[in-house]
Design an enzyme around this catalytic site. Structure first.
Site, PDB file in Angstrom:
ATOM      1  CG  ASP A 408     -22.353-113.125  14.673  1.00 14.27           C
ATOM      2  OD1 ASP A 408     -22.251-112.187  15.477  1.00 14.27           O
ATOM      3  OD2 ASP A 408     -22.809-113.000  13.520  1.00 14.27           O
ATOM      4  CD  GLU A 437     -24.427-111.695  18.800  1.00 14.92           C
ATOM      5  OE1 GLU A 437     -24.271-110.499  19.128  1.00 14.92           O
ATOM      6  OE2 GLU A 437     -24.387-112.068  17.611  1.00 14.92           O
TER       7      GLU A 437
END
Length: 696
Positions: A408, A437
């Protein structure tokens, strides 16, 4: 402490420098002399230094150069006898700190045997640590001894299995309760840690088909809680790890759900949203509050609300293991979504309490960096922070059997750390996957050191969520915007580029192709707004086109759970705390879309059995794949291969509302036509919003 009553405070800001701050409400902030007092020996040393031009209107600042010993308790004394403790916490921000106190041992935490348990905690800035053990209703205190590199340790005789414990860590004269950052288990809501015998939680291994190329992966994202919470799931252990272990579950109509459904869908990897301990769900009342889990409280133990008994240390480990073992037994690999970019609360977690100011990134003015928009960023370039991330990643891999990580907000993490995570994972398992990400978050780290999609060539073995693919094919996160497949045919050329992913990355395996994930609105909900003027069946045709593009494009396909049966969240976007009514997977909805699920199974079969849809390098794509723009509205996607079910494929994606006739080369036959068309006299009629596969 009442801060307005503080008259003096003192910090060691370097290993030979102290700063003292004297309130201007106290003798106008003026003292003719200051002393450093060692409280162990009562030695009093007169300090030599100067008053500085203060940037603080409330305190006068003084700087003194003096030597002191770490781990000892000191007070500063002024000319009037006023005293305050010397605070070492800011030393962690010195460049020399890592060189002096980096600890490369692998024995932090509790090491249990029946005869004794050894406890070790890295707390170099503290002036004392006490271990508190709770066993059979009785409390025991054990002062810990400071050793090399600031590691405190104590050996406790006797059998401490299932005993609860925590640390009392002393900073600037005050003891504060801290959990163990390396503990294996905890009681509910992180009140205490629990000693466990690791010999009682061995990992069961299942032989998994090696992942020869990363592009062989087909990833399916789900949440432990969302997966089973609906009354339509047919699962008994709702919202729990154990729901994934239940075979033969079904909808009201008798169609498979849960583990059986995942097995037959054809995916290769299940990506679990965070399963480490997170903050905003009360583990004793787990269904009162809802959260996805991107609010980490601890990285080292599992989330208690997902366990049948959150106070049972062994179940914390075993039930997560059983979930992963059940998925492995069906040939499915498991990717864990990890949040090594921030913590829910800086002040309440064990990292800050054991070593203040060290584990969280700071701006030049000393304030917390906030690229995560959650109040803090993990300081991943600090050596012990980097080691901690590596140690926890190894633990999840070895103790729980994780097969990959989805990071993340990976753009907050530095490139060197991510390279080490990837190398460590692959050293243990050649099929290990790391992706995340790659958004460029405004963290206090130079841009060239961030693991962003713009820097993908510096990390050629790590994957990135491809937002160009998402925005081009589906439209941006603004609900009104259209992508190619929602009817914006001005994006036809960009869509062709997205499908082949040429030159966007160092390696094609870095492209995680998605149009829907847990964040933002589902594709179904988005089309309700962007394509409001179209009927339901037309929208579903577009959604099937999106699924086909995700699964058959070059790169790695990523599917959000329920996307294949048009999941809805009632039009809501970021539903991280919106509750089960919004987030729970409605399995009965699947019963209404059996044709679409069979279509997805066909697409997955096509990809798995034909390497042309999953080439693992750009040279093979350039040599064997091409795209053409037909009438500025339709894409012709041609593929060639030497091995597979057929030698040549042509895929037509018509996202426009117009029908188009095309000439078909000799030897091609229709493998799939969403509108049931056939080749007649060398011509093929392709309806509007249509998907066709030809094979030769």
């Amino acid at each position: 402490m009442e801060q307005t009553a503080v008259r003096m405070k003192a910090y060691a800001v370097n290993f030979n420098e102290i700063r003292v701050y004297l309130s201007k409400n106290y003798y106008n902030g003026i003292s003719s002399k200051f002393y450093l007092k060692n409280l162990e020996t009562d030695e009093l040393v007169l300090l030599s230094g100067d008053a500085l031009e203060s940037q603080n209107s409330d305190f006068q600042e003084y700087a003194f150069h003096v030597t002191f010993n770490m781990g000892k308790v000191y007070k500063i004394v002024d000319a009037y006898g006023l005293t305050c403790f010397l605070d070492f916490s800011k030393l962690s921000m010195c460049k020399e700190f890592d060189e002096l106190y980096f600890y490369d041992g692998n024995d932090l935490g509790s090491t249990y045997t029946k005869e004794k348990t050894i406890f070790k905690v890295w707390a170099p800035l503290s002036t004392g640590v006490i271990l508190k053990v709770v066993k059979d209703g009785k409390d025991y205190l054990y002062p810990m001894e400071r050793g090399l590199k600031g590691v405190y340790s104590v050996e406790v005789k006797g059998d401490l299995e299932c005993a609860h414990y925590f640390y009392l860590v002393k900073h600037a004269g005050n003891y504060d309760i801290s959990m163990d950052p390396y503990a294996y288990a905890s009681s509910s809501n992180g009140r205490t840690n629990i000693v466990v015998d690791l010999n009682k939680v061995p990992l069961k291994k299942y032989p998994l088909q090696p992942l020869e190329h990363k592009t062989d992966a087909i990833i399916y994202e789900t949440s432990v809680r969302d997966f089973s919470m609906s009354s339509t799931s047919g699962m008994k252990n709702k919202g729990k790890f154990l729901a994934f272990t239940e075979p033969h579950t079904s909808t009201d109509s008798g169609n498979p759900t849960g583990l059986d459904y995942l097995s037959c869908l054809g995916i290769t990897h299940v990506q679990l949203m965070p399963i480490n301990d997170f903050a905003t769900v009360d583990e004793k009342n787990p269904f009162e509050l809802y959260n996805w889990g991107y609010d980490p409280a601890a990285y080292n133990v599992t989330e208690g609300s997902y366990v049948s008994d959150s106070d049972n240390g062994y179940k914390r480990i075993q039930e997560a293991q059983q979930m992963i073992e059940a998925l492995h037994s069906r040939g499915l690999r498991v990717v864990l979504d990890v949040v090594y970019n921030h913590m829910h609360d800086v002040n309440m977690n064990a990292l800050e309490k054991t070593v203040p100011h060290y584990f969280f990134r700071r701006n030049n003015d000393g304030s917390l960096s906030n690229g995560s928009w959650c109040g803090n960023d993990l300081n991943t370039t600090a050596k012990m922070c980097r080691k901690y991330i590596l140690d926890m990643c190894k633990r999840w891999q070895l103790l729980y059997g994780i097969d990959g990580y989805r990071f993340d907000l990976m753009g907050i993490i530095d490139i060197e750390t991510m390279k080490l995570v990837d190398a460590q994972g692959k050293a243990l398992d050649s099929s290990f996957m790391v992706y995340g990400e790659g958004w460029n978050m405004m963290t206090a780290l130079p841009e060239n050191k961030r693991t962003t999609i713009q820097n993908n060539r510096q990390v050629p073995h790590i994957g990135f969520f491809n937002d160009f693919f998402r925005d081009t094919l589906r439209g941006t996160n603004q609900m009104e915007t259209k992508g190619y497949f929602s009817g914006d045919t001005y994006k036809t050329n960009d869509a062709m580029k997205a499908i082949c992913n040429l030159d966007m990355f160092e390696n094609i395996s870095q492209s995680i192709n998605y149009v829907e994930c847990h964040d933002n609105a589902t594709c179904y909900d988005k089309l309700l707004i962007s394509n409001y003027d179209e009927d339901e069946e037309t929208k579903k045709k577009r959604l099937r086109l999106l699924l086909a593009a995700v699964i058959l494009s070059q790169g790695i396909p990523f599917i959000h759970s329920g996307q294949e049966f048009f999941r809805t969240k009632g039009g809501q976007h970021n539903t991280y705390n919106a509750g089960d009514q919004v987030n729970a997977l409605d399995w009965n909805r699947k019963d209404c879309e059996i044709d679409t699920i069979q279509f997805v199974q066909f697409l997955i079969h096509l990809r798995k059995n034909n390497p042309c849809f999953r080439y693992d390098n750009y040279d093979m794509i350039r040599e064997n794949v091409k795209t053409e723009n037909i009438d500025h509205r339709m894409i012709k996607y041609s593929l060639h291969q030497e091995d597979g079910e057929h030698q040549d494929y042509i895929v037509y994606f018509n996202a426009s509302s117009d029908s188009i006739d095309v000439d078909v080369e000799e030897g091609f036959s229709v493998l799939c036509h969403s509108e049931k068309g056939n080749i007649l006299n060398g011509k093929l009629h392709i309806d509007g919003i249509c998907f066709v596969v030809l094979a030769r």
